[in-house]
Motif scaffolding. Structure first.
Motif, PDB file in Angstrom:
ATOM      1  N   ALA A   1       2.346   4.116   5.871  1.00 13.87           N
ATOM      2  CA  ALA A   1       1.782   2.766   5.934  1.00 13.87           C
ATOM      3  C   ALA A   1       0.261   2.819   5.991  1.00 13.87           C
ATOM      4  CB  ALA A   1       2.329   2.027   7.156  1.00 13.87           C
ATOM      5  N   GLU A   2      -0.284   3.705   6.803  1.00  9.93           N
ATOM      6  CA  GLU A   2      -1.737   3.813   6.926  1.00  9.93           C
ATOM      7  C   GLU A   2      -2.362   4.323   5.626  1.00  9.93           C
ATOM      8  OE1 GLU A   2      -4.798   6.289   9.734  1.00  9.93           O
ATOM      9  OE2 GLU A   2      -2.968   5.496  10.654  1.00  9.93           O
TER      10      GLU A   2
ATOM     11  N   SER B   1      -1.184   3.969   2.632  1.00 14.51           N
ATOM     12  CA  SER B   1      -1.012   2.971   1.572  1.00 14.51           C
ATOM     13  C   SER B   1      -2.066   1.884   1.645  1.00 14.51           C
ATOM     14  CB  SER B   1       0.377   2.334   1.662  1.00 14.51           C
ATOM     15  OG  SER B   1       1.375   3.292   1.472  1.00 14.51           O
ATOM     16  N   GLY B   2      -2.518   1.590   2.830  1.00 13.93           N
ATOM     17  CA  GLY B   2      -3.488   0.517   3.001  1.00 13.93           C
ATOM     18  C   GLY B   2      -2.803  -0.836   3.011  1.00 13.93           C
ATOM     19  N   GLN B   3      -3.541  -1.827   3.447  1.00 16.08           N
ATOM     20  CA  GLN B   3      -2.972  -3.157   3.612  1.00 16.08           C
ATOM     21  C   GLN B   3      -2.547  -3.778   2.278  1.00 16.08           C
ATOM     22  OE1 GLN B   3      -5.570  -5.801   5.688  1.00 16.08           O
ATOM     23  NE2 GLN B   3      -3.872  -6.994   6.491  1.00 16.08           N
ATOM     24  N   LEU B   4      -3.288  -3.514   1.214  1.00 12.37           N
ATOM     25  CA  LEU B   4      -2.978  -4.132  -0.070  1.00 12.37           C
ATOM     26  C   LEU B   4      -1.754  -3.530  -0.748  1.00 12.37           C
ATOM     27  CD1 LEU B   4      -6.573  -4.572  -1.526  1.00 12.37           C
ATOM     28  CD2 LEU B   4      -5.089  -6.301  -0.463  1.00 12.37           C
TER      29      LEU B   4
ATOM     30  N   LEU C   1       0.814  -1.872   1.054  1.00 14.50           N
ATOM     31  CA  LEU C   1       1.755  -1.515   2.113  1.00 14.50           C
ATOM     32  C   LEU C   1       3.201  -1.602   1.628  1.00 14.50           C
ATOM     33  CD1 LEU C   1       2.292  -0.742   5.037  1.00 14.50           C
ATOM     34  CD2 LEU C   1       2.189  -3.165   5.625  1.00 14.50           C
TER      35      LEU C   1
ATOM     36  N   SER D   1      -2.464  -0.314  19.677  1.00 15.43           N
ATOM     37  CA  SER D   1      -2.469  -1.716  19.233  1.00 15.43           C
ATOM     38  C   SER D   1      -2.734  -2.675  20.387  1.00 15.43           C
ATOM     39  CB  SER D   1      -1.140  -2.063  18.560  1.00 15.43           C
ATOM     40  OG  SER D   1      -0.088  -1.878  19.473  1.00 15.43           O
TER      41      SER D   1
END
Length: 193
Positions: free
Chosen positions: A111-112, A114-117, A119, A184
């Motif tokens: 997930a990290e 891949s990045g937010q765009l 994911l 978090s």
């Protein structure tokens, strides 16, 4: 990293299916009794990840992945010589505890990376690798059980898991993700938006 996920899931597929067959064929256990052997390990995999995340934050992702892979390989190898279903159940719980470290860290790393765009795409690739590994593992388990022995199959699965102790940490480093995951939780004095 996806190769590491596929290897991990292949090994889990081998161990899970072989354990089921072994409990049925060698010990004559029925479905309910087999479920009772599997249940504690499943519970461990379900409840331990949040508790073990603290160790990952303190020790780092690659160190914990390597340690969990070595531990899981050890438990897989010990299954080969377990004398009864109770000992098998204990080994299964310990393997579940190791997997409770490996699976969440693998998912977080993908997930990290891949990045937010991207994911969704990254997690889709993760699931595809996991399914492919599970398929290969279950086919291999059937083959090993039919043409080999329980001991050979467990030791082969342990060898595959042990490769994860090298492959997974190397993949984490190659992706360049944070070695120590961020918490978090908001810091003291910080206001929540």
């Amino acid at each position: 990293m996806l190769l590491a996920v596929a290897l991990t899931m292949a090994a889990e597929g081998v161990i899970s299916l072989l354990l089921l067959l072994h409990l049925q064929q060698e010990f004559g256990l029925g479905p309910l009794q087999i479920g009772l052997v599997f249940l504690p390990g499943g519970i461990a995999m379900g409840i331990l990840p949040p508790h073990l995340h603290g160790l990952v934050r303190r020790c780092g992702r690659t160190r914990m992945l390597a340690l969990a892979s070595v531990a899981s390989a050890g438990f897989a190898a010990s299954l080969a010589f377990a004398p009864n279903p109770v000992v098998i159940g204990v080994c299964w719980v310990l393997a579940g505890a190791a997997w409770a470290v490996v699976f969440p860290v693998q998912q977080a790393v993908i997930a990290e990376a891949s990045g937010q765009l991207r994911l969704g795409r990254g997690l889709g690739w993760y699931e595809s690798a996991a399914l492919a590994g599970g398929l290969v593992g279950t086919v291999a388990a059937g083959y090993l059980y039919e043409f080999g022995s329980w001991q050979i199959a467990c030791l082969a699965a342990a060898a595959v898991i042990l490769t994860g102790a090298v492959v997974v940490p190397a993949a984490v480093r190659a992706l360049g993700v944070a070695q120590y995951p961020r918490t978090s939780e908001p810091e003291e004095g910080a206001s929540n938006p």
